[in-house]
Every structure is written in C-alpha cells, then in structure tokens.
Write a protein that holds these residues in place. Structure first.
Motif, PDB file in Angstrom:
ATOM      1  N   UNK A 130       0.847  -1.201   0.000  1.00  0.00           N
ATOM      2  CA  UNK A 130       0.000   0.000   0.000  1.00  0.00           C
ATOM      3  C   UNK A 130       0.871   1.236   0.000  1.00  0.00           C
ATOM      4  N   UNK A 131       0.288   2.331  -0.523  1.00  0.00           N
ATOM      5  CA  UNK A 131       0.896   3.660  -0.531  1.00  0.00           C
ATOM      6  C   UNK A 131       2.094   3.763  -1.474  1.00  0.00           C
ATOM      7  N   UNK A 132       2.983   2.824  -1.432  1.00  0.00           N
ATOM      8  CA  UNK A 132       4.098   2.789  -2.377  1.00  0.00           C
ATOM      9  C   UNK A 132       3.618   2.127  -3.667  1.00  0.00           C
ATOM     10  N   UNK A 133       4.330   2.326  -4.806  1.00  0.00           N
ATOM     11  CA  UNK A 133       3.939   1.602  -6.023  1.00  0.00           C
ATOM     12  C   UNK A 133       3.883   0.101  -5.758  1.00  0.00           C
ATOM     13  N   UNK A 134       2.852  -0.508  -6.345  1.00  0.00           N
ATOM     14  CA  UNK A 134       2.688  -1.940  -6.130  1.00  0.00           C
ATOM     15  C   UNK A 134       3.901  -2.688  -6.640  1.00  0.00           C
ATOM     16  N   UNK A 135       4.416  -2.233  -7.770  1.00  0.00           N
ATOM     17  CA  UNK A 135       5.621  -2.847  -8.349  1.00  0.00           C
ATOM     18  C   UNK A 135       6.433  -1.740  -9.038  1.00  0.00           C
ATOM     19  N   UNK A 136       7.729  -1.774  -8.815  1.00  0.00           N
ATOM     20  CA  UNK A 136       8.594  -0.775  -9.469  1.00  0.00           C
ATOM     21  C   UNK A 136       9.922  -1.427  -9.854  1.00  0.00           C
ATOM     22  N   UNK A 137      10.401  -1.049 -10.998  1.00  0.00           N
ATOM     23  CA  UNK A 137      11.719  -1.524 -11.451  1.00  0.00           C
ATOM     24  C   UNK A 137      12.413  -0.380 -12.168  1.00  0.00           C
ATOM     25  N   UNK A 138      13.683  -0.196 -11.886  1.00  0.00           N
ATOM     26  CA  UNK A 138      14.466   0.872 -12.512  1.00  0.00           C
ATOM     27  C   UNK A 138      15.851   0.339 -12.866  1.00  0.00           C
ATOM     28  N   UNK A 139      16.397   0.866 -13.913  1.00  0.00           N
ATOM     29  CA  UNK A 139      17.761   0.496 -14.299  1.00  0.00           C
ATOM     30  C   UNK A 139      18.445   1.663 -14.989  1.00  0.00           C
ATOM     31  N   UNK A 140      19.753   1.793 -14.733  1.00  0.00           N
ATOM     32  CA  UNK A 140      20.519   2.878 -15.361  1.00  0.00           C
ATOM     33  C   UNK A 140      21.883   2.372 -15.786  1.00  0.00           C
ATOM     34  N   UNK A 141      22.385   2.961 -16.862  1.00  0.00           N
ATOM     35  CA  UNK A 141      23.745   2.693 -17.357  1.00  0.00           C
ATOM     36  C   UNK A 141      24.522   4.000 -17.252  1.00  0.00           C
ATOM     37  N   UNK A 142      25.756   3.905 -16.716  1.00  0.00           N
ATOM     38  CA  UNK A 142      26.597   5.089 -16.525  1.00  0.00           C
ATOM     39  C   UNK A 142      27.863   4.957 -17.361  1.00  0.00           C
ATOM     40  N   UNK A 143      28.266   6.063 -17.943  1.00  0.00           N
ATOM     41  CA  UNK A 143      29.462   6.061 -18.811  1.00  0.00           C
ATOM     42  C   UNK A 143      30.296   7.306 -18.542  1.00  0.00           C
ATOM     43  N   UNK A 144      31.596   7.074 -18.233  1.00  0.00           N
ATOM     44  CA  UNK A 144      32.526   8.194 -18.072  1.00  0.00           C
ATOM     45  C   UNK A 144      32.978   8.676 -19.442  1.00  0.00           C
ATOM     46  N   UNK A 145      32.902   9.988 -19.672  1.00  0.00           N
ATOM     47  CA  UNK A 145      33.377  10.565 -20.933  1.00  0.00           C
ATOM     48  C   UNK A 145      34.384  11.666 -20.615  1.00  0.00           C
ATOM     49  N   UNK A 146      35.346  11.835 -21.511  1.00  0.00           N
ATOM     50  CA  UNK A 146      36.392  12.838 -21.322  1.00  0.00           C
ATOM     51  C   UNK A 146      35.902  14.184 -21.841  1.00  0.00           C
ATOM     52  N   UNK A 147      35.039  14.797 -21.049  1.00  0.00           N
ATOM     53  CA  UNK A 147      34.443  16.073 -21.418  1.00  0.00           C
ATOM     54  C   UNK A 147      34.423  16.954 -20.177  1.00  0.00           C
ATOM     55  N   UNK A 148      34.900  18.180 -20.326  1.00  0.00           N
ATOM     56  CA  UNK A 148      34.989  19.103 -19.192  1.00  0.00           C
ATOM     57  C   UNK A 148      35.812  18.503 -18.044  1.00  0.00           C
ATOM     58  N   UNK A 149      36.856  17.786 -18.423  1.00  0.00           N
ATOM     59  CA  UNK A 149      37.712  17.193 -17.401  1.00  0.00           C
ATOM     60  C   UNK A 149      37.151  15.917 -16.818  1.00  0.00           C
ATOM     61  N   UNK A 150      36.117  15.319 -17.421  1.00  0.00           N
ATOM     62  CA  UNK A 150      35.551  14.069 -16.938  1.00  0.00           C
ATOM     63  C   UNK A 150      34.135  14.233 -16.434  1.00  0.00           C
ATOM     64  N   UNK A 151      33.176  13.673 -17.161  1.00  0.00           N
ATOM     65  CA  UNK A 151      31.753  13.749 -16.796  1.00  0.00           C
ATOM     66  C   UNK A 151      31.160  12.346 -16.909  1.00  0.00           C
ATOM     67  N   UNK A 152      30.310  11.983 -15.937  1.00  0.00           N
ATOM     68  CA  UNK A 152      29.620  10.702 -15.988  1.00  0.00           C
ATOM     69  C   UNK A 152      28.213  10.928 -16.522  1.00  0.00           C
ATOM     70  N   UNK A 153      27.882  10.258 -17.632  1.00  0.00           N
ATOM     71  CA  UNK A 153      26.550  10.355 -18.241  1.00  0.00           C
ATOM     72  C   UNK A 153      25.694   9.186 -17.768  1.00  0.00           C
ATOM     73  N   UNK A 154      24.380   9.444 -17.655  1.00  0.00           N
ATOM     74  CA  UNK A 154      23.447   8.408 -17.206  1.00  0.00           C
ATOM     75  C   UNK A 154      22.297   8.307 -18.192  1.00  0.00           C
ATOM     76  N   UNK A 155      21.964   7.070 -18.514  1.00  0.00           N
ATOM     77  CA  UNK A 155      20.771   6.784 -19.306  1.00  0.00           C
ATOM     78  C   UNK A 155      20.020   5.678 -18.577  1.00  0.00           C
ATOM     79  N   UNK A 156      18.758   5.975 -18.170  1.00  0.00           N
ATOM     80  CA  UNK A 156      18.009   4.994 -17.396  1.00  0.00           C
ATOM     81  C   UNK A 156      16.553   4.932 -17.803  1.00  0.00           C
ATOM     82  N   UNK A 157      15.915   3.884 -17.348  1.00  0.00           N
ATOM     83  CA  UNK A 157      14.492   3.691 -17.629  1.00  0.00           C
ATOM     84  C   UNK A 157      13.845   3.027 -16.419  1.00  0.00           C
TER      85      UNK A 157
END
Length: 933
Positions: free
Chosen positions: A766-793
């Motif tokens: 109850x109150x919380x989602x009955x079912x939830x699933x999340x996933x993300x992929x992280x990638x370090x890129x050499x931009x601005x001295x190093x930035x971690x990008x995230x793509x998730x669903x």
C-alpha cells in the motif's frame, strides 16, 4: 744432453696426456639405457684392444642415436687409433657440435691436431679445455710443448715462466724453466747482447740462489760489460750465500784492485785474514797514491814560497773541489797577504763565502766590489743579483716597503731582462701590499719597455677585479683572448671562467641579480658553451622569473651537454610548471633518473613531475595508467610521502579504500588542513568496510488547512565488494487509512573504469507503487575534465491509495543525467521523463554538493522544476498531483560522526499548482544514519 732430456720430458708429457685422455673417454652419462650400453660396450672393447668389435657396436648405436655426442666421440677415438685423422677430426667435431662441453672429444682432437702438425688448432682446443679445467698442470705443459713444436719459443718461454710462478715447488717445471733461460742466455752471450744475457742470468740467480755457477757467470758477464760496480755488488751477494768460497773471494779482490779501491780492498783482506795478499796490495796502494797525488808536492812549494801563484791556484782549487772551504780560505788569506789584494782574489773570496752559505759576508763583499769597481759589468751583475735576492727575501718576510726599495735599485741595471724582473717584482710587491693602483702603473711601465707580450692583459684583469672595476677587468681579459690563437684561447678560457665566476658570485652575494645576468650574457658571448655560465644563467633567470631567458639557457645547455643531468632536470622542472600534458616531460626526467638513480636534484624533480603526471591521469580518468606510473616512481623515490599520498588518491579512484587510507595517511597537512584530512581518512576507512546498515526517516507535511502529515521510515543492508554492491531494504509508512510496507533490492556494478550499471526492484502492499523496477547505465566521458553520463528507464505500477479514489495506473519513465565530480564538489543534473495514460511529463533537477573533507562530509543544495513531482515523491506517493507546474528547492548537511558512522539531514520545499487559483506548499525533512562494519 739437457736438450735430449727435455725432449724426452716433453714426450712423456704427451704420453701421459694421451693416456689421461683415454681413461676419460668412458666417463659419460646418459639418461637413455640403450645409449649407455653402446658407450659402455664400445669403450670396453676398445680398452681390450678389440677395435673393430667396438666399431660395430658404435655403428649400430649411431643408427639408433645419430645425435649422441658420446658415440661420435668414441668413433673419433677409433679413427684416431687407426690414424685416419680426417675421419677422426670429422667425428670429434660432430661430437662437439652436438655437445660443446664434450671435453673428451676436445682431448682427442688435441692429439689429432698435434699428430697432423696443426699446432695452432691444437692450441685452440687446449685453450678451450683450460677454460673448463684451468688448473690442469699437464695441459699447460702440453700447451708449452705445442708452442715449441710450432717454433714459437718466445711464447713457450713466457708460458713456462708463468707456469713456474704458479707452481714454484714443481721441480720438473723448475728444471725446464731454468734450462730454457740457460739456453737463451748463452745465445745472447754468443751474439754479443751482454745486457740481455745479464738480465736472464739475474733470473737464474733469483730462482736458484744456491747455484754457485749461476753467480759466477753473472759476475763474469758484468765484468765483460765493463760494469764493475754491479759485478762487485753481485759478488758480495754471492758471498752472503757462499761466505768462504775462494773463487768468489778472489773475484772480489780482483774487482776492487781493478777499481783501485784500495781502502775497501785492504779492509776486506784484513777482515778475511789474507795476510800475503794484504801485504801485496798495501804496497800497490802506496805506489798508486804516490804517483797520483800532486797536492802534497804543491803544498810543500806553497809553504816555502807563499807568493807562488801556480802552487796557490792548484792547492786552492783542490781544496775547493774537496769542499775544504775553511782551509781554502786560510790559504787565500795567506796568499792575499803575501801578494797583495786584487779584484781576482776578492772574487775568489766571494766564491768561497757563497759556497759556504755565508750570505751576509757574500753580500758585503759584492757591495765592496761595486763601490770599488762600479763600471765593471761582472761586478754590476753580481751586485744586482744580490739586490734581487734581498728583494725576494724581503718579499718572503712580507717586508714589502724594503722589497720595493730594492726592486727600484735594480731598475738601474743596464740589462733589459734584469730590469724586467725588477718591474715584475715591483708589481708583485704592490699587489701583495694591496696598492693596486701602483701595481697597475708598474704594469703599464713594463708594457711600454718590454718587447715581449707577457699576456699582461690577464694581470690587468686581476687588478681591475681587485679594484672592483669589473667591466675593465673583463675588457682587459677579453682583449687578450682575442689576440690568442685557437689553442691558447682554449687554455686561457679557463681563467676567463674563473674571473667571470668571481664577478657573478660577488654580485649574487649582494643580490644584484640583474647585473649578474648582464655579465653572464657577456661571458657566453666569448664562451658560448661554458657550463658554469649556462648554469648561472638558468638559476638567475629562474630567480628573476624571466621565463623566455630561462628557456633559452636551458635549451642551450641541453644542446651543448645532452647528457648533463642538471640541464635535463631543470628543463623538465621548467616544462612541468608550464605544460598541461606531463607525459613527455615525465619520459625525459624518467630517462635521467634511470641513468642517474642517486642524483638528488633529478630525483626531486622526478618526484614532482611524477606526482603531477599521476594527478593528470587521475583527472583524465586513466586510473590504471596512473597506478602504473606512481608505482614506477616509488621504485626510484621509495620514501616520498607525496608520491605515497598520490598513490592513495589513485587507490581511492580504484575503490581500494583500505589501501587508499594507508597511503593517504602519509600526507602532512597544514594546521588548517588537519581536521579536514582526518575526516577524509575516516571516510576512506568508512568506505573500506564491506557491510553497511542504513536507517532513514522522512517527515512530510502540507501547509493547507488539512495540515496533513506523513512519515516514512526506511532500513536497509548493503554488502560492498570491489566492483559490486548488493542492497536489501524496506520502507514503512503509517497514514490515516492504514500502513504500507515496501521491500526492495538493488544491485550496482562497476564493469570497467568507464562503464557501470544500477538496477533496483521494489514491491509494496500500500501507498508505495505496487511494483517498481528501474535500471541505469553510466558512462565516463572525457568532457569538461571528466563527466559521468546516465541513461536509465523505469516502470511503476501504482495501486489505489487508501486515502484517495484514484484507480490503478502504470507509469514509465526515461532518465537522462550527467554528473561532474571533483575532489571538492559534485554537480548532478537529471531530466526525468514520465509517461502516464498517454501524457508526457518531466522533471528537471539539479543537485550540488560541496565536500568539506570527503564525499561523506558535505553541504548540499538542490532545485527542480517540471510538470511532475520529483521521482522520489512519486515512489513514496506523497501527493498525486501530476501534469501541473512543480518547483522545489532544498539544502542539507552530512558528516562522519565516528570512524564508521555517518549521518545527514536534508530539507526540501515543494511548491505546486493545486488549481487555477491556488498553489500549495509541501515540506520534507530527511534524517539518515549509516553504520559500516
């Protein structure tokens, strides 16, 4: 007869050597039983004289084992027995080719090559065996024999001597060596080379001091060579060994007699009680003295006629020659009194006092002569010589005023060279006195009167330097350098270096760095590759922060001295402060450290560049390469606290927190950094532990009339490994209509230093989602001295809220994020896209943290805007107002309470549109505490 004996001896050596070789043939080892049988059987047949039977066994063995060295060696032995030398040589070489260390094969080859008169080849094989068995005496004898067969008697004798020195107690070697010396000495004696014969006989006497014949031959050779002194010396040495030998006694007597050394001879005869010979030689000595000593006769003449000039001159000269100066002076005084004073007699008296070392009397006589004969050139020379000596004496006694007076008197000499000496004396006197102006004046006078170039410019430069007139000093020296040829210039450039060094040092000590740099430029104009000048140029340019000049001097230094550590290191140090890519600089300084691993300056610069390069690699995300570099640096600078700390930074990036804590503990913080550093070490210790328990509490309320409040409590456990984190937890909420429980699991993994992922799944009643699933992929890129990008669903299935009338619905979301993190801060921007019942909503959030000492000790601020609440509110279903304008801000603080306990508090304020006319506020307060173990 001796030569025949020697040949027999050599043949016996060869026979012994051959037998020794035969007995060693069978000493082979094999791991193969059949091969061992062939070798053993064939060798047995050979030893029994059954050569053909043994040959048959070998033929069969070689068919089965064609590459067996021992079988080929025995086959070579067979052909050697049959004197089929070519076949023997082939088989033996085959054996050595298979097994180069086959000594038995080499022994047989020595005999084969000897019997076929290929002595050089035999010697080569002997040398190879001696490399393995250097103390095999028979083999050395064999080598001597081969040299003799070859006709190389010189090398044979040299080797025989060397072998005898190694084995001095071997009588046979001694006999051979002695015989060779006897033969050689005899040849030299016959050819007339007495000196060579004497040298060889000395060796015989040295090796056999108890052989009387050797002593006698050596003595006779000295006598033949006309060297009676050495003949007598070696006779006395022989008498020390044979003290009563009559031949030696007579030799000594004869030599002393020939030398007319009757005093020693008579003493010797008396000592040895040879009375008859003593009487004879005593008479001879008397006759000799009578015939050869006119001194007594002239003395008698002078006693009877004291004015006899001939007698006086003879007696006087004899006395002077015998250094009987007192007696000579007595005779001179008598003669002077009898015949009257004269210039010649005064000069003789002067000569006597000079030889007696009576300087005062000598000077007095010269002055007297100068007063009486002032125009006499010889007297003038003597007078000025005395004046020169007195001036030098005053100089040594540092009585410069008296010396100057004497030098000035010598300037009246009629001889140019004497006057020039006086000028130089005056110059040195004034220089020693510190009267540099007068010294300079004298040099100018000398230059005007002298016809020779005495390189006076160098002396002037020295005076100008002492007068602190540095420009004139350098100019004088430089003018002199220009006039020299290339060879002279190269020599005197050393003095120019010393002068310039002194000038620069003087200015440096007075902090006149600009003036110093001026003189260095002038110095390099005349000596462009002078290392000292370039070093000064580098240091002063650095001191004055003249970067272009520093770079120029460094480049000149590296070009002129490519192997010089100073310039390579300084160039690397300079580049290390101006470049952003430290890789090339690091490569250069590493090469210098490899060549000079104990050079302090190279190591210090290497330490600095290595630290910067590692930090650059960390910043670029090349963590593994950074670890390689820092470990390499610590090999050369193992005690560097800075490098150890830097290694700790790399280990922190690699998430090896326990090791990171150890290495970062080497850092020596300032007073202002102590507390911060301590907390960071606590953070590393915290992160090094693998188990984590967290408790969180959320308190929420609305500001409307309802005053509705919510609370959510959470607890979870996380297991951390090197690349994975596993979490299991539960959320609990109690509301007016009841309570709700949500369980969730999370998995995070770091795949490489660039890629990582996170997945979580949750179920609730109850109150919380009955079912939830999340996933993300992280990638370090050499931009601005190093930035971690995230793509998730993510996906959420909502359930009917007990406090609302909404029905079940599904929601999907896609997230795009970017995180920039440094040692001081992290900044996260995240765009969440939500899809619900065909509608698209979004939420853009920014979260910033400033690290006070570590990521666990921070202050935080956040803000968001969108058509949907923040994803956390959706997961907690704190309010269900979608597709309306939402904004939020927040702030928080986190710290490490103890070494394994952290806590944080966070507050957020949400504002959203409730209807067309009204906005509502929603407040959250988060508390969390984490314990690791």
């Amino acid at each position: 007869m001796n030569r025949i004996k020697r040949r027999i001896s050599n043949l016996s050596i060869l026979l012994t050597f051959s037998l020794a070789s035969s007995f060693s043939y069978a000493q082979t080892k094999s791991v193969e039983q059949d091969k061992g049988d062939y070798v053993t059987l064939a060798n047995k047949e050979f030893n029994n004289g059954k050569w053909e039977t043994g040959k048959s066994i070998l033929d069969k063995g070689i068919v089965e084992n064609p590459n067996d060295s021992d079988l080929h060696m025995l086959l070579g032995k067979y052909y050697h027995h049959l004197k089929q030398y070519d076949k023997a040589r082939y088989e033996l070489n085959k054996a050595i080719e298979i097994t180069p260390e086959n000594i038995d094969a080499k022994h047989i080859l020595v005999n084969v090559e000897t019997e076929t008169k290929r002595y050089s080849s035999a010697i080569c094989y002997v040398n190879e065996i001696l490399e393995v068995s250097p103390y095999l005496k028979s083999l050395w004898k064999k080598k001597i024999y081969l040299y003799e067969l070859q006709g190389n008697q010189v090398e044979a004798d040299r080797l025989r001597k060397r072998l005898f020195q190694i084995y001095p107690n071997d009588q046979e070697l001694k006999k051979d060596y002695t015989y060779s010396i006897e033969v050689e000495a005899s040849k030299n004696r016959i050819s007339g080379d007495i000196d060579k014969a004497i040298s060889l006989n000395k060796e015989l006497v040295k090796n056999s001091p108890d052989n009387l014949e050797y002593h006698l031959v050596l003595i006779n050779d000295f006598i033949k060579g006309g060297d009676t002194t050495n003949a007598l010396m070696y006779t006395e040495r022989a008498l020390a060994v044979f003290p009563h030998n009559s031949t030696l006694l007579n030799k000594k007597i004869g030599i002393l007699a020939d030398q007319k050394n009757y005093d020693v001879l008579l003493s010797f005869l008396q000592q040895n009680k040879l009375s008859k010979q003593y009487d004879y030689y005593a008479l001879e000595a008397a006759r000799h003295a009578k015939l050869n000593d006119p001194f007594e006769l002239y003395s008698k003449v002078l006693n009877t006629n004291s004015r006899n000039e001939e007698a006086f001159n003879y007696v006087y000269n004899q006395l002077v020659g015998q250094q009987q100066y007192e007696e000579a002076l007595h005779q001179l005084t008598k003669f002077k009194k009898a015949s009257g004073a004269s210039k010649a007699l005064t000069l003789k008296e002067l000569q006597l006092y000079s030889r007696m070392g009576n300087k005062a009397k000598e000077a007095s006589l010269i002055k007297e002569l100068y007063r009486n004969y002032p125009t006499d050139v010889e007297v003038q020379d003597a007078y000025y010589r005395i004046a020169l000596e007195e001036a030098k004496s005053y100089m040594q006694e540092e009585q410069y005023e008296l010396a100057i007076e004497k030098w000035n008197s010598v300037l009246n000499s009629g001889k140019q060279d004497t006057r020039m000496l006086a000028y130089m004396g005056l110059y040195n006197s004034y220089l020693a006195k510190g009267d540099y102006g007068s010294a300079l004046h004298i040099l100018n006078q000398y230059e005007l009167q002298s016809s020779e170039n005495k390189l006076l410019g160098f002396k002037k430069a020295d005076i100008y330097f002492k007068l602190h007139n540095y420009n004139s000093a350098l100019s004088a020296y430089e003018e002199e350098l220009i006039s020299l040829n290339q060879e002279q210039r190269a020599f005197y450039l050393k003095g120019y270096e010393e002068l310039c060094t002194a000038v620069v040092k003087e200015h440096n000590e007075n902090f006149l760095y600009n003036e110093s740099l001026y003189y260095i430029k002038r110095w390099l104009a005349h000596d462009p590759t002078n290392r000292t000048a370039l070093v000064y140029g580098v240091n002063l340019s650095h001191q004055l922060k003249r970067e272009e000049e520093l770079d120029r001097y460094l480049q000149k230094g590296v070009t002129a001295y490519p192997e010089d550590v100073f310039f390579q290191v300084k160039l690397a140090e300079y580049q290390g402060k101006s470049v952003t890519d430290f890789a090339p600089v690091y490569a250069v300084i590493l090469n210098q450290v490899i060549q000079q691993p104990y050079h302090e300056m190279a190591l210090a610069t290497y330490e600095e560049i290595g630290e910067k390069y590692v930090k650059q690699l960390i910043k670029e995300g090349q963590v593994d390469e950074a670890m390689t570099i820092v470990e390499e640096a610590l090999v050369y600078v193992p005690d560097s606290k800075e490098l150890k700390y830097t290694k700790g930074l790399v280990l922190e990036k690699q998430k090896k927190y326990a090791e990171a804590q150890y290495y970062q503990s080497f850092y020596a913080p300032s007073l202002l950094e102590v507390e911060e550093h301590k907390k960071h070490l606590q953070f590393l210790g915290y992160k090094s532990l693998q188990n984590e328990v967290g408790i969180e509490y959320l308190r929420s309320r609305f500001d409307d009339e309802s005053g509705k409040k919510h609370s959510i409590a959470s607890a979870y456990y996380t297991r951390h490994t090197l690349n994975n984190s596993y979490t299991i937890g539960a959320n609990y909420t109690g509301r007016d209509a009841g309570r709700g429980i949500q369980g969730h699991i999370d998995w995070s993994r770091t795949w490489t230093d660039k890629w990582s992922t996170n997945v979580n799944v949750a179920l609730a009643d109850a109150y919380f989602p009955k079912f939830a699933i999340n996933g993300s992929v992280f990638r370090e890129v050499n931009f601005l001295g190093g930035v971690e990008l995230e793509l998730g669903a993510g996906y959420r299935k909502f359930q009917e809220d007990k406090e609302s009338t909404s029905s079940d619905s599904n929601m999907f979301n896609v997230v795009f994020g970017a995180t920039k993190q440094t040692d001081q801060y992290s900044l996260n921007v995240k765009l969440n896209n939500f899809f619900n019942d065909g509608e698209w909503m979004y939420n853009l959030g920014v979260n910033a943290r400033y690290f006070l000492s570590s990521p666990k000790h921070f202050i935080a601020a956040m803000a968001g805007v969108g058509s949907s609440p923040e994803v956390e509110l959706i997961d907690y279903q704190l309010y269900d107002t979608f597709d309306v304008f939402n904004t939020n801000v927040g702030a928080g603080y986190g710290t490490i309470l103890f070494k394994n306990v952290t806590a944080s508090v966070m507050g957020t304020w949400y504002n959203y549109k409730a209807n067309d006319l009204k906005y509502k506020n929603f407040y959250n307060l988060y508390f969390s505490i984490n314990v690791v173990f």
